[in-house]
Design a protein around this motif. Sequence first.
Motif: not given
Length: 587
Positions: A537-542, A545-547, A575-577, A582-583
């Motif tokens: 949830l804190t990865a650069p991709a997340a 994305r800013g979901l 949320l995490g799943l 996605l990643q």
Amino acid sequence: MCGLSGELRLDGGAADVAAVARMTAAMEPRGPDGSGLWAQGPVALGHRRLKIIDLSDKAAQPMTDSELGLAGVFNGCLYNYRELRDALRGEGYRFFSTSDTEVLIKAYHRWGAECVRRFMGMFAFAIVERDTGRLVLGRDRLGIKPLYVSQDAERLRFASTLPALLAGGGVPTDLDLVALHHYMTFHSVVPAPRTILTGVRKLPPATVRTIRPDGTAEDLTYWRPDFTRHLSPGDWSDAVLESLRTAVDRRMVADVPVGVLLSGGLDSSFIVALLAEAGQRDLKTFSIGFAAAGGESGDEFAYSDLIAERFGTDHHKIRIDDSRLLPALTGAVEAMSEPMVSHDAVAFYLLSQEVSRHVKVVQSGQGADEVFAGYDWYPPLAGVPRESAAEAYAKVFFDRPHAALAETLNPGYLVDDVSGVFVREHFAAPHAETALDAALRLDTTVMLVDDPVKRVDNMTMAWGLEARTPFLDHELVELAAACPPDAKLAAGGKGVLKDAARGLVPDAVIDRTKGYFPVPAIRHLSGPYLELVREALTAPAARKRGLFREDYVERLLAAPSDHRTTLGASALWQLGLLELWLQSHGV
């Protein structure tokens, strides 16, 4: 059994065989016993094979019949293929194999798209007509076998898994905001035809789609259970017992041994009892257990041991320690065609890994709770006025009210209450006499398809293991749909099924408190499991994305056990799943 793929060019060009090869290779775990490619002009087919019926190369796919001008690929099993083969032989058809794939192709030649009405089984297939250039896609009544589709102006592609389509390339991967709303609201169920990605759709269950060379298509919807009192057997429990007995027997059709996933609950225990009654000896059964966490037990071995001892099965008790669980989460997420939030996905993944060392086919008890009203959200719907049924259902089943999404998702991902609209429209359809009938119709034809059934297919086929579900035999489902709601709700749920099991299954199992496939470490996120979610949830991709709203994520991470959905699942895991999926798939 197997994974299929293919492409139909719509622009006059030749099929991209390399892309079909990539899609096919991505499904190797589904079919470790062989692979094949076939192409002719604008069409190409690919297949990975799991050998279960007719183990010879004569049953290899893609299968072509030059005399009939047909080529096809098939995933699943036609349990009545022998009867169909006899009928077709009586009409002059000649067979070169003993496979159900050849039966399917010849059945299509004889009866066209309507052939599916004669099929008893689970299936997804693609058939190419040489002379017309038409492509025909089909899926079984309850969507037990998946089929994903991606189409643009130039081509149409299809595959048994969504990641296989991604491997083919050229698939738009923007998030489908309607699907996102369903994921966050409808207990992570995304009804067909949508998926979480705008570029991928899925063929609805009970559908045959005929696609012409120019891309125009027409759908045949060939089955829908009628939740009205149009049947009246003398005794409902006797009728259920006889129908289930037939369903279990049908699912023993194979040229390899068939085992049973034995959880220790009523449903899988009933399957074992019926197989023992039918004279099965040395039946292989399998149970799994995890370490306790959060004060919750991680196994139900006491009950599965009872059944294994009572019926003398060759029982395999699989204990999973924490050192295996965390790495398996990565594999389970990679095996998901769509994000699946239920924590038992990893349990099925690990169980399947072990079971596949012993057998290629198992029977499993999935579907009984949806078909016979076993879940605890059904009793509150009894007696609810029919006109209030949709609202009552949403109250007990939706993960959160629509208004709460504004606190969860960032503004760019918010849409109108599409999940509420979907449920209201479904409940407003004719038939389904009572509120419970309407809820069971929705759960049987939508929720069941895109939650437990999809989960079992993805997690078992990740290890080349075919799962067969007798409680989803369409004749049994039709019988259960006609059964009065009171009979299903009796005895704390699944009353008519419990009555049918009396005298065959030990009372201690019939009358026990309902259990679930427990994976406490995910239900009670802490330690490395919490860190896995935090990192996702804190990865650069997340962040890019800013979901999700950062303040909401921070609240959940600070107190993961305090935030639950309506049905008691971890809101943080939901949320995490999604971000993990996605990643994992490079979206």
